[in-house]
Design a protein around this motif. Structure first.
Motif: not given
Length: 232
Positions: A1-25
């Protein structure tokens, strides 16, 4: 367990805040061949097991592990007065513009900065990794594609006049919500299109079918240190 950064593109940021995204590859830095299978070792490292050469590949770390707390990074700007000042030296109370929200209608901002330069304190979102799998990219399921932020919508595809009464015909289509996105019949196909938009220019097209780290997470719309303070 660690603190890390996780980058996302603009469309995926919007999906996160809309509650549509709970996975990443994310593509693994170390790639095994077609005859290998990744296994998690007791020490927390992964290793590709080869049916005939068990020690062919050295153990390695996946990009993310169960329990990791990750501050989300994205394209952003600070006030024009911060031009020439490294983001790490910006005051703690400096305002931030997040470009996933669109173009600002007020203020004078620096040129957009890539998320790779976003500091921990400038992040506005946090994810906590709840599951990690190592698999081939093409192993993604329809449910996984939806968890990646793909949207299912009912659309009109034509009309039926065989009985003399015209009735609209509908079909489920899958979208990742881009201006030119015409939708796909299958969720996996929509995700393949999304993957190529993000990764093909990096030399990792969908057809390459690389080994990836598939991370499932909980999303929290707050800074990682605010989250840590709230949860102790």
């Amino acid at each position: 367990m660690a603190d890390k950064r996780m980058p996302f593109t603009g469309p995926m940021i919007r999906a996160l805040f809309a509650g549509h995204k709970t996975q990443t590859r994310r593509v693994l830095r170390y790639q095994g061949d077609a005859s290998c299978t990744p296994h998690l070792r007791p020490d927390g490292l992964w290793a590709y097991l080869h049916p005939y050469e068990l020690d062919k590949y050295a153990p390695f770390k996946a990009p993310y592990a169960l329990g990791d707390r990750c501050w989300v990074t994205e394209q952003y700007s600070g006030p024009q007065s911060m031009t020439g000042t490294p983001p790490r030296d910006w005051p703690e109370d400096v305002p931030i513009w997040y470009w996933a929200d669109g173009h600002p209608d007020h203020g004078d901002w620096t040129r957009p900065k890539p998320g790779m330069f976003m500091t921990r304190r400038s992040s506005r979102a946090t994810v906590i990794v709840t599951d990690v799998r190592l698999e081939r990219l093409h192993d993604i399921s329809a449910a996984d594609a939806l968890a990646e932020g793909i949207i299912c919508e009912r659309v009109i595809v034509g009309s039926d006049g065989s009985t003399g009464v015209h009735r609209e015909q509908h079909e489920d289509r899958y979208f990742w919500h881009h201006a030119d996105d015409a939708g796909s019949v299958y969720a996996e196909s929509a995700y393949a299109d999304l993957w190529d938009v993000i990764n093909k220019r990096r030399g990792i097209p969908w057809d390459a079918n690389p080994w990836v780290c598939a991370a499932t997470f909980e999303f929290h719309p707050c800074n990682i240190d605010q989250l840590r303070g709230a949860h102790g």
